[in-house]
Enzyme design. Structure first.
Site, PDB file in Angstrom:
ATOM      1  N   GLU A 275     -69.123  78.155  53.133  1.00  0.00           N
ATOM      2  CA  GLU A 275     -69.866  77.382  52.137  1.00  0.00           C
ATOM      3  C   GLU A 275     -70.818  78.266  51.341  1.00  0.00           C
ATOM      4  OE1 GLU A 275     -69.545  76.602  55.338  1.00  0.00           O
ATOM      5  OE2 GLU A 275     -68.167  74.911  55.218  1.00  0.00           O
TER       6      GLU A 275
ATOM      7  N   HIS B  24     -70.316  63.953  59.963  1.00  0.00           N
ATOM      8  CA  HIS B  24     -69.498  63.504  58.831  1.00  0.00           C
ATOM      9  C   HIS B  24     -70.120  62.256  58.212  1.00  0.00           C
ATOM     10  CE1 HIS B  24     -66.638  65.949  61.170  1.00  0.00           C
ATOM     11  NE2 HIS B  24     -66.050  66.200  60.018  1.00  0.00           N
TER      12      HIS B  24
END
Lengths: 360, 479
Positions: free
Chosen positions: A104, A174
């Site tokens: 990322e 999540h």
């Protein structure tokens, strides 16, 4: 408005034949406030679409209308885990739509460099929960690129997309709503659509905004949301419904829950859409009218963006407030898997808080 | 070039003695040393051979300086021809030849294996002696893993649990590595190593309780299925963000080093993880801190849809270990014996020499990434089939075990039927068990529940009493 139309026409040929629709909506229940006043919202009729389709269409237009735009991230090449980039690599080539290595900080750092060279860099972080390795690049680099160079350089072409929020079974990693972290960073814009209807226009507006934008997509509407039309938006605030007894402020998927709690009481429901910089004037004007304010978000209540709104409104409307500002938010715990319904700021939690505030 | 060559010649005897390591040694060299030992009538294990190699090739900055003395000529320096650079990290030889190191070596790093695809030992490869008991336990573990994957995957498809990740295709990495470790070794897994917990005695029922998130789940129903851990079994609880366990593993290994324990830390990760910053931080820390840690990379070719060709352009992970100064080996991850041998050897070196070792296991993710994925969208079915059949790690190992008469067709069918029943039974039990009470949302955020959470718990319970229809029935309100 004419200027805006010209700008929108550049988005792609599909818009040019709908100028009547575009003009016809200039008098719709428009947003107000500083950000919203620059461009009005414009309705574009469309088939019923879900969030991925809305995002996919926006990305398609972005690639089609600007040859210097690029889309990339983990698994983006085959269409992405949320299918938002489906077909784009085939159509626009693997040099413009591509997989990155699983990193990322690499994705965002790369995107900043690409944007600084005058490109539109549209970076996908697979889940907002996984944005944190890129926090340094976003907070210390993207947000300060323009300021630290005296505007010699900027990465305004940067847009970071990340699905966020509860989804029913996402648990700790999540499900998170990390928007408040980014709302603490001058130099960034933070944008969240509440439905497919807004997502397409807001994403395009974010991509074209000359500042780095973090764009969070509510996952729950990826799965369940359907709309029959969408707004070519502007990064401003939107009054979803007008009312006189209490002002409700929210963003993203939580607005659907809040809307359900509005029945029976005259609520003015405001979709903030852009959290940073946020449209304080619109909220203030509404609270001056209703005398009451409730803010609701999925993120934990402590240090959530609701706290900022509450503090600002108390500062500016103290004598007008008839009840304490209410916040109905996520619990101050990590996001627990089987306990998701307990964690969430549910309709009835919002309803109770509305009643308590109105009857204070 | 001339100077470099001269140095090479002078250093040749040193290199001959020291440069053999398990990363660079050819299988022939490996085989011949084993064969020699066999001739002498002693069974010399690869562990010992490897240990010797490791000892002789230890790069510290000071050691590097000494090593490089081989290249420098003090005579030349006396004549004013300085041939080495006395750099803070050690002496570096000069050369007048401008030569870039290639991006990769001409030949790919070889893959150590013991068994061929039919489970026959490669004639040239000696393998570590393995007891019948260990081998059979390994095999039973692999079959158990398959049974669990089959039943639980189906349960997820039926909507009984929210999510699952299979380990299909990676059974040999799971059980081969688990068997080579001591139960005192601390494991920091990724999420495709349930075999390690199975090996250590984590019960099927405990797994299934976690999948259902019921009140008997150690994690109290908070994490997604497959994110387990167990203090009793020395397995630190899995976190979904990738590679975060890797730098933590170095800290844990430092603790083991300070405590002078006869154990190491073992951390697992996939090919995708090796792109994360945490991977690089971890390897560098481990090399510098000189900690007993074994890295086990399951290079299974795919990070969700991203093939390794989009992930890196190096020769896999093994060369990255070497780049950080870590002895590294590549093994056939579908050969349980090769994994067992390599991890055993790595563990010995990590502990005896207090240094990191990296094992890259080449394998294949035969299943989808998870129940949220359909891998046929991005990879050919033929490829999956090939790895499922011709390179099946369970079949390979079974062939070997059965050929030694340690296992039979009858045992095979009996055990498969038995274990399947056990998993189904565990599902039935877990499904009927209620969830943890509401209070468990609020505990463990901190060691003690702070006042704001006490207040939120009280408010939540009031809401539940007012609107019971809004909440799942199988979560008791508690006190």
């Amino acid at each position: 408005m004419a200027t805006n139309l010209r700008k929108f026409k550049r988005f792609g040929s599909m818009f040019t034949s709908h100028s009547n629709h575009l003009r016809g909506l200039s008098s719709s229940p428009a947003s107000s406030g500083a950000l919203a006043s620059a461009d009005g919202p414009i309705l574009q009729p469309a088939k019923s679409i879900n969030l991925y389709t809305a995002i996919n269409q926006a990305l398609h237009i972005a690639l089609d209308s600007d040859p210097r735009s690029y889309i990339f991230g983990e698994d983006v090449g085959f269409g992405g885990v949320f299918r938002c980039t489906t077909g784009l690599a085939d159509q626009f080539g693997k040099h413009r739509v591509f997989n990155t290595p699983l990193c990322e900080q690499g994705i965002v750092g790369f995107a900043i460099g690409l944007a600084a060279m005058g490109n539109r860099a549209i970076a996908e972080i697979q889940f907002a929960d996984y944005i944190f390795p890129a926090f340094d690049q976003i907070v210390n680099e993207a947000a300060k690129f323009r300021y630290r160079s005296g505007n010699e350089f900027n990465c305004g072409g940067l847009t970071i997309r990340a699905p966020y929020g509860a989804v029913g079974h996402g648990a700790l990693y999540h499900s998170q709503s990390p928007e408040a972290f980014f709302c603490h960073v001058p130099g960034l814009k933070v944008v969240i659509p509440r439905s497919p209807k807004e997502a397409k226009g807001l994403l395009l507006a974010s991509i074209r905004d000359p500042n780095p934008v973090v764009f969070f997509e509510p996952k729950v509407i990826s799965f369940f949301g359907l709309s029959t039309s969408f707004w070519i938006g502007k990064l401003g605030t939107w009054v979803i419904r007008e009312g006189s007894d209490i002002t409700l402020v929210g963003w993203g998927a939580q607005l659907t829950t809040m809307e359900q709690a509005c029945e029976g009481i005259s609520c003015e429901l405001i979709d903030l859409k852009t959290l940073l910089p946020w449209d304080r004037e619109t909220v203030e004007a509404s609270v001056r009218k209703t005398g009451r304010l409730l803010i609701s978000h999925e993120a934990p209540v402590t240090g959530g963006f609701g706290a900022e709104i509450s503090a600002s409104i108390v500062e500016r409307c103290f004598l007008r407030l008839e009840a304490p500002v209410a916040r109905v938010c996520g619990l101050d715990t990590p996001f627990p898997h089987v306990f998701e319904p307990f964690y969430m700021p549910t309709k009835n939690k919002v309803l109770d808080a509305i009643k308590d505030t109105v009857n204070f | 070039m001339a100077l470099w060559l001269a140095g090479m010649i002078r250093g040749a005897s040193y290199y001959k003695k020291t440069l053999i390591s398990i990363t660079t040694r050819s299988s022939r060299a490996f085989a011949s040393s084993g064969a020699r030992d066999a001739d002498k009538g002693s069974f010399r294990t690869p562990y010992m051979a490897s240990a010797t190699a490791f000892i002789s090739r230890r790069f510290r900055s000071s050691v590097a300086g000494q090593q490089l003395d081989h290249f420098s000529s003090h005579d030349d320096e006396d004549k004013g021809q300085v041939r080495t650079l006395d750099f803070p990290g050690g002496r570096v030889p000069y050369t007048s030849e401008m030569r870039f190191l290639p991006g990769s070596s001409e030949n790919r790093v070889e893959c150590y294996r013991v068994l061929d695809d039919d489970g026959y030992p490669l004639s040239s490869t000696p393998f570590q002696h393995i007891d019948k008991e260990v081998a059979v336990k390994m095999y039973r573990g692999m079959v158990t893993l398959q049974a669990m994957d089959t039943v639980i995957y189906e349960a997820q498809r039926q909507g009984r649990i929210s999510f699952y990740m299979t380990s299909y295709g990676e059974e040999a990495v799971n059980l081969g590595s688990a068997a080579a470790l001591s139960s005192d070794d601390i494991v920091l897994p990724q999420y495709r190593e349930p075999g390690v917990m199975l090996w250590r005695g984590f019960e099927l029922q405990e797994f299934v309780n976690q999948f259902f998130g019921n009140k008997n789940d150690i994690g109290k129903g908070r994490q997604m299925p497959t994110h387990y851990g167990s203090n009793k079994h020395n397995v630190i609880t899995i976190s979904a963000p990738l590679a975060t366990q890797l730098p933590q593993a170095v800290g844990a290994a430092y603790s083991i080093k300070m405590d002078k324990k006869d154990a190491c830390v073992v951390t697992y990760f996939g090919d995708g993880c090796s792109s994360e910053g945490d991977f690089h931080a971890s390897l560098n820390f481990a090399a510098v801190m000189e900690v007993p840690i074994v890295y086990i990379c399951r290079n299974n070719g795919w990070a969700i849809s991203t093939p390794v060709t989009d992930q890196f352009r190096s020769d896999g992970i093994v060369v990255k270990g070497q780049a950080y100064g870590i002895p590294s080996i590549r093994v056939d991850g579908n050969d349980a014996l090769a994994v067992y041998n390599a991890v055993g050897a790595a563990r010995k070196v990590a502990i005896n020499e207090q240094r990191p070792v990296l094992v890259e296991a080449l394998t294949y993710r035969v299943g989808h990434h998870s129940t949220s994925d359909d891998s046929t969208k991005y990879r050919p079915i033929d490829e999956i089939e090939h790895w499922k059949t011709a390179r099946n790690p369970v079949s390979i190992f079974r062939n070997w075990v059965q050929r030694r008469s340690w296992w039979s067709d009858k045992q095979e069918s009996d055990f498969r039927a038995h274990i399947r029943k056990q998993v189904i039974h565990a599902v039935q039990v877990a499904e009927k068990t209620e969830k943890s009470p509401v209070g468990s949302i609020f505990c463990d955020v901190y060691e003690n529940v702070p006042p704001n959470l006490m207040e939120q718990e009280k408010l939540l319970k009031e809401t539940i009493r007012r609107y019971p229809q809004d909440f799942p029935k199988d979560v008791p309100l508690g006190n």
